[in-house]
Motif scaffolding. Structure first.
Motif, PDB file in Angstrom:
ATOM      1  N   ARG A  92       0.845  -1.188   0.000  1.00 49.61           N
ATOM      2  CA  ARG A  92       0.000   0.000   0.000  1.00 49.61           C
ATOM      3  C   ARG A  92       0.881   1.240   0.000  1.00 49.61           C
ATOM      4  NH1 ARG A  92      -3.442  -1.537   5.203  1.00 49.61           N
ATOM      5  NH2 ARG A  92      -1.317  -2.125   5.776  1.00 49.61           N
ATOM      6  N   THR A  93       0.374   2.317  -0.574  1.00 51.80           N
ATOM      7  CA  THR A  93       1.182   3.539  -0.689  1.00 51.80           C
ATOM      8  C   THR A  93       1.486   4.159   0.665  1.00 51.80           C
ATOM      9  OG1 THR A  93      -0.839   4.836  -1.026  1.00 51.80           O
ATOM     10  CG2 THR A  93       0.319   4.069  -2.993  1.00 51.80           C
ATOM     11  N   SER A  94       0.747   3.783   1.707  1.00 52.11           N
ATOM     12  CA  SER A  94       1.000   4.318   3.042  1.00 52.11           C
ATOM     13  C   SER A  94       2.120   3.585   3.764  1.00 52.11           C
ATOM     14  CB  SER A  94      -0.273   4.255   3.880  1.00 52.11           C
ATOM     15  OG  SER A  94      -0.739   2.910   3.994  1.00 52.11           O
ATOM     16  N   GLU A  95       2.581   2.459   3.230  1.00 51.63           N
ATOM     17  CA  GLU A  95       3.617   1.665   3.896  1.00 51.63           C
ATOM     18  C   GLU A  95       4.997   2.181   3.537  1.00 51.63           C
ATOM     19  OE1 GLU A  95       3.207  -2.514   3.328  1.00 51.63           O
ATOM     20  OE2 GLU A  95       1.054  -2.486   3.606  1.00 51.63           O
ATOM     21  N   PHE A  96       5.878   2.180   4.553  1.00 51.34           N
ATOM     22  CA  PHE A  96       7.248   2.626   4.321  1.00 51.34           C
ATOM     23  C   PHE A  96       8.084   1.422   3.900  1.00 51.34           C
ATOM     24  CE2 PHE A  96      11.593   3.790   5.646  1.00 51.34           C
ATOM     25  CZ  PHE A  96      11.744   4.916   4.866  1.00 51.34           C
ATOM     26  N   SER A  97       8.122   1.205   2.603  1.00 53.21           N
ATOM     27  CA  SER A  97       8.909   0.124   2.016  1.00 53.21           C
ATOM     28  C   SER A  97       9.262   0.549   0.613  1.00 53.21           C
ATOM     29  CB  SER A  97       8.108  -1.188   1.985  1.00 53.21           C
ATOM     30  OG  SER A  97       6.976  -1.051   1.127  1.00 53.21           O
ATOM     31  N   SER A  99       8.625  -1.019  -2.080  1.00 53.83           N
ATOM     32  CA  SER A  99       7.451  -1.271  -2.900  1.00 53.83           C
ATOM     33  C   SER A  99       6.424  -0.157  -2.742  1.00 53.83           C
ATOM     34  CB  SER A  99       6.835  -2.624  -2.522  1.00 53.83           C
ATOM     35  OG  SER A  99       5.702  -2.911  -3.310  1.00 53.83           O
ATOM     36  N   GLY A 100       6.160   0.251  -1.513  1.00 54.60           N
ATOM     37  CA  GLY A 100       5.196   1.313  -1.264  1.00 54.60           C
ATOM     38  C   GLY A 100       5.639   2.647  -1.834  1.00 54.60           C
ATOM     39  N   ILE A 101       6.939   2.946  -1.707  1.00 57.85           N
ATOM     40  CA  ILE A 101       7.479   4.199  -2.246  1.00 57.85           C
ATOM     41  C   ILE A 101       7.353   4.222  -3.766  1.00 57.85           C
ATOM     42  CG2 ILE A 101       9.628   5.472  -2.642  1.00 57.85           C
ATOM     43  CD1 ILE A 101      10.419   4.689   0.249  1.00 57.85           C
ATOM     44  N   ILE A 102       7.748   3.124  -4.411  1.00 52.99           N
ATOM     45  CA  ILE A 102       7.678   3.064  -5.874  1.00 52.99           C
ATOM     46  C   ILE A 102       6.233   3.203  -6.343  1.00 52.99           C
ATOM     47  CG2 ILE A 102       7.944   1.513  -7.852  1.00 52.99           C
ATOM     48  CD1 ILE A 102      10.499   0.453  -6.477  1.00 52.99           C
ATOM     49  N   ARG A 103       5.340   2.518  -5.680  1.00 48.34           N
ATOM     50  CA  ARG A 103       3.929   2.599  -6.086  1.00 48.34           C
ATOM     51  C   ARG A 103       3.402   4.018  -5.932  1.00 48.34           C
ATOM     52  NH1 ARG A 103      -1.031  -1.337  -4.039  1.00 48.34           N
ATOM     53  NH2 ARG A 103      -2.572  -0.554  -5.559  1.00 48.34           N
ATOM     54  N   TYR A 104       3.695   4.647  -4.793  1.00 51.19           N
ATOM     55  CA  TYR A 104       3.193   5.993  -4.519  1.00 51.19           C
ATOM     56  C   TYR A 104       3.766   7.008  -5.492  1.00 51.19           C
ATOM     57  CZ  TYR A 104       2.162  10.313  -2.005  1.00 51.19           C
ATOM     58  OH  TYR A 104       1.713  11.570  -1.668  1.00 51.19           O
ATOM     59  N   GLU A 105       5.083   6.960  -5.698  1.00 54.69           N
ATOM     60  CA  GLU A 105       5.726   7.941  -6.565  1.00 54.69           C
ATOM     61  C   GLU A 105       5.479   7.670  -8.045  1.00 54.69           C
ATOM     62  OE1 GLU A 105       7.096  10.629  -5.438  1.00 54.69           O
ATOM     63  OE2 GLU A 105       6.917  10.035  -3.329  1.00 54.69           O
ATOM     64  N   GLY A 106       5.046   6.453  -8.371  1.00 54.10           N
ATOM     65  CA  GLY A 106       4.825   6.098  -9.763  1.00 54.10           C
ATOM     66  C   GLY A 106       3.432   6.393 -10.271  1.00 54.10           C
ATOM     67  N   VAL A 107       2.497   6.780  -9.387  1.00 58.08           N
ATOM     68  CA  VAL A 107       1.119   7.007  -9.822  1.00 58.08           C
ATOM     69  C   VAL A 107       0.998   8.299 -10.623  1.00 58.08           C
ATOM     70  CG1 VAL A 107       0.197   5.771  -7.820  1.00 58.08           C
ATOM     71  CG2 VAL A 107       0.400   8.270  -7.747  1.00 58.08           C
ATOM     72  N   LEU A 119      -0.076   3.420 -12.050  1.00 54.16           N
ATOM     73  CA  LEU A 119       0.647   2.961 -13.229  1.00 54.16           C
ATOM     74  C   LEU A 119       1.500   1.718 -12.996  1.00 54.16           C
ATOM     75  CD1 LEU A 119       1.758   6.434 -14.672  1.00 54.16           C
ATOM     76  CD2 LEU A 119      -0.124   4.972 -15.442  1.00 54.16           C
ATOM     77  N   VAL A 120       2.423   1.776 -12.041  1.00 57.01           N
ATOM     78  CA  VAL A 120       3.365   0.671 -11.859  1.00 57.01           C
ATOM     79  C   VAL A 120       2.642  -0.576 -11.360  1.00 57.01           C
ATOM     80  CG1 VAL A 120       5.472  -0.090 -10.704  1.00 57.01           C
ATOM     81  CG2 VAL A 120       5.250   2.298 -11.425  1.00 57.01           C
ATOM     82  N   ALA A 121       1.779  -0.421 -10.373  1.00 61.68           N
ATOM     83  CA  ALA A 121       1.061  -1.575  -9.818  1.00 61.68           C
ATOM     84  C   ALA A 121       0.166  -2.219 -10.868  1.00 61.68           C
ATOM     85  CB  ALA A 121       0.238  -1.153  -8.609  1.00 61.68           C
ATOM     86  N   ASP A 122      -0.477  -1.410 -11.698  1.00 57.20           N
ATOM     87  CA  ASP A 122      -1.344  -1.965 -12.736  1.00 57.20           C
ATOM     88  C   ASP A 122      -0.533  -2.720 -13.790  1.00 57.20           C
ATOM     89  OD1 ASP A 122      -3.558  -0.993 -11.478  1.00 57.20           O
ATOM     90  OD2 ASP A 122      -3.871   0.708 -12.834  1.00 57.20           O
ATOM     91  N   ARG A 154      13.586   4.742 -15.882  1.00 61.95           N
ATOM     92  CA  ARG A 154      12.919   4.210 -17.074  1.00 61.95           C
ATOM     93  C   ARG A 154      12.241   2.874 -16.829  1.00 61.95           C
ATOM     94  NH1 ARG A 154      15.651   2.462 -20.858  1.00 61.95           N
ATOM     95  NH2 ARG A 154      17.722   2.320 -19.905  1.00 61.95           N
ATOM     96  N   MET A 155      12.719   2.151 -15.831  1.00 65.15           N
ATOM     97  CA  MET A 155      12.156   0.826 -15.577  1.00 65.15           C
ATOM     98  C   MET A 155      12.245   0.465 -14.099  1.00 65.15           C
ATOM     99  SD  MET A 155      15.207  -1.660 -17.040  1.00 65.15           S
ATOM    100  CE  MET A 155      15.806  -0.477 -18.271  1.00 65.15           C
ATOM    101  N   ILE A 156      11.268  -0.337 -13.670  1.00 65.82           N
ATOM    102  CA  ILE A 156      11.306  -0.961 -12.354  1.00 65.82           C
ATOM    103  C   ILE A 156      11.460  -2.458 -12.575  1.00 65.82           C
ATOM    104  CG2 ILE A 156      10.088  -1.367 -10.189  1.00 65.82           C
ATOM    105  CD1 ILE A 156      10.743   1.563 -10.627  1.00 65.82           C
ATOM    106  N   VAL A 157      12.432  -3.052 -11.910  1.00 67.61           N
ATOM    107  CA  VAL A 157      12.612  -4.501 -11.962  1.00 67.61           C
ATOM    108  C   VAL A 157      12.086  -5.069 -10.648  1.00 67.61           C
ATOM    109  CG1 VAL A 157      14.226  -6.408 -12.258  1.00 67.61           C
ATOM    110  CG2 VAL A 157      14.664  -4.214 -13.410  1.00 67.61           C
ATOM    111  N   HIS A 158      10.963  -5.753 -10.715  1.00 71.81           N
ATOM    112  CA  HIS A 158      10.318  -6.302  -9.525  1.00 71.81           C
ATOM    113  C   HIS A 158      10.905  -7.692  -9.256  1.00 71.81           C
ATOM    114  CE1 HIS A 158       7.148  -3.180  -9.771  1.00 71.81           C
ATOM    115  NE2 HIS A 158       7.373  -3.289 -11.081  1.00 71.81           N
ATOM    116  N   ALA A 159      11.653  -7.811  -8.179  1.00 67.61           N
ATOM    117  CA  ALA A 159      12.327  -9.068  -7.844  1.00 67.61           C
ATOM    118  C   ALA A 159      11.581  -9.783  -6.731  1.00 67.61           C
ATOM    119  CB  ALA A 159      13.769  -8.797  -7.408  1.00 67.61           C
ATOM    120  N   ALA A 160      11.226 -11.038  -6.962  1.00 65.13           N
ATOM    121  CA  ALA A 160      10.533 -11.838  -5.945  1.00 65.13           C
ATOM    122  C   ALA A 160      11.553 -12.272  -4.895  1.00 65.13           C
ATOM    123  CB  ALA A 160       9.871 -13.051  -6.590  1.00 65.13           C
ATOM    124  N   ALA A 161      11.785 -11.377  -3.928  1.00 66.20           N
ATOM    125  CA  ALA A 161      12.854 -11.586  -2.952  1.00 66.20           C
ATOM    126  C   ALA A 161      12.360 -12.036  -1.592  1.00 66.20           C
ATOM    127  CB  ALA A 161      13.663 -10.291  -2.790  1.00 66.20           C
TER     128      ALA A 161
END
Length: 277
Positions: A92-97, A99-107, A119-122, A154-161
């Motif tokens: 969620r965009t309210s979480e400090f992580s 993933s949350g930062i990228i989602r929030y800043e990418g909308v 955008l990024v989450a979709d 230019r790109m986000i690489v989502h790694a299943a970590a």
């Protein structure tokens, strides 16, 4: 010495020892609290520590480093790695992580600031579709959304970590080094969900995968990730540079310890400006 005197002395000694033990426990708790705060507190300064690889298979110069502070202040990397779970469900965009930062800043927002496109989450959801959960260490590329405009990403690489475990939340995957190799390979030959191939990344920003909310041991995580990145940089033609993100002094110290002890790198600064696209 009568029994009453001995009893009083024993009680006094027990009292002193109990007080000392309580004091020691309290001091340890304060140290633990201080360490926990230091681990969570984001550095308010941005500094970059670079190390040059001593050898690469093609003879080209490549660099690995650490950048401090908030990811939102980083504008020198055209690819960011997102530490994601095997369900590829962004925070969620309210979480400090990350993933949350990228989602929030990418909308995308309208003139009033209201979110009109996630955008990024979709894009990530469209790429994964019904394939959840993905295999650990899988890497999926999306655009940077609005981060391209604001930070040059230019790109986000989502790694299943990390992967969820019933009753205990998320934990780092077993082979974090594979997550690094796959993420950097995806940044070298990036393809979006619609099949569009885009230009390889020049500089990749990597968080300490699994060391945040997943609770991975900081020294173990930093050693595993950095060694994997050095190995990948030595053998591949891109990216040119990899930067690990250190939010805290503890993370910075852990990364610098690993890099200073690594026989395959030497300290120094890149010659020329960092390309970000």
């Amino acid at each position: 010495m009568d029994g009453r005197t001995a009893g009083r002395q024993l009680a006094d000694r027990d009292g002193r020892e109990g007080a000392a033990l309580r004091k020691a426990v309290a001091a340890a708790a304060r140290r633990d609290d201080a360490e926990a705060v230091a681990r969570r507190a984001v550095l308010d300064r941005q500094e970059t520590h670079w190390f040059k690889l001593r050898h690469t298979d093609d003879g080209a110069k490549r660099w690995i480093g650490v950048v401090t502070g908030d990811a939102r202040q980083v504008t020198c990397a055209d690819a960011w790695v997102n530490s994601e779970n095997t369900d590829m469900m962004m925070s969620r965009t309210s979480e400090f992580s990350m993933s949350g930062i990228i989602r929030y800043e990418g909308v995308r927002r309208d003139a009033s600031g209201r979110v009109v496109a996630d955008l990024v989450a979709d894009e990530l959801a469209a790429a994964v579709r019904d394939q959840r959960p993905v295999m650990p260490a899988v890497a999926i590329v999306t655009s940077g959304g609005e981060l391209e405009r604001t930070n040059g990403v230019r790109m986000i690489v989502h790694a299943a970590a990390v992967e969820g475990q019933p009753g205990s939340g998320y934990r780092p995957i077993r082979d974090l080094d594979r997550a690094v190799h796959h993420a950097l390979a995806a940044a070298q030959q990036p393809v979006l969900a619609d099949g569009t191939a885009i230009e390889p990344a020049h500089t990749v920003l990597v968080p300490l995968l699994g060391a945040g909310t997943a609770g991975g041991d900081l020294d173990t995580v930093s050693r595993t990730l950095i060694r994997a990145a050095v190995d990948r940089l030595a053998r591949s033609s891109s990216p040119e540079r990899v930067l690990f993100l250190a939010y805290t002094d503890a993370e910075l110290a852990a990364c610098r310890r690993v890099l200073k002890a690594c026989p395959d790198v030497t300290s120094g600064s890149p010659d020329g400006p960092i390309r970000s696209g």
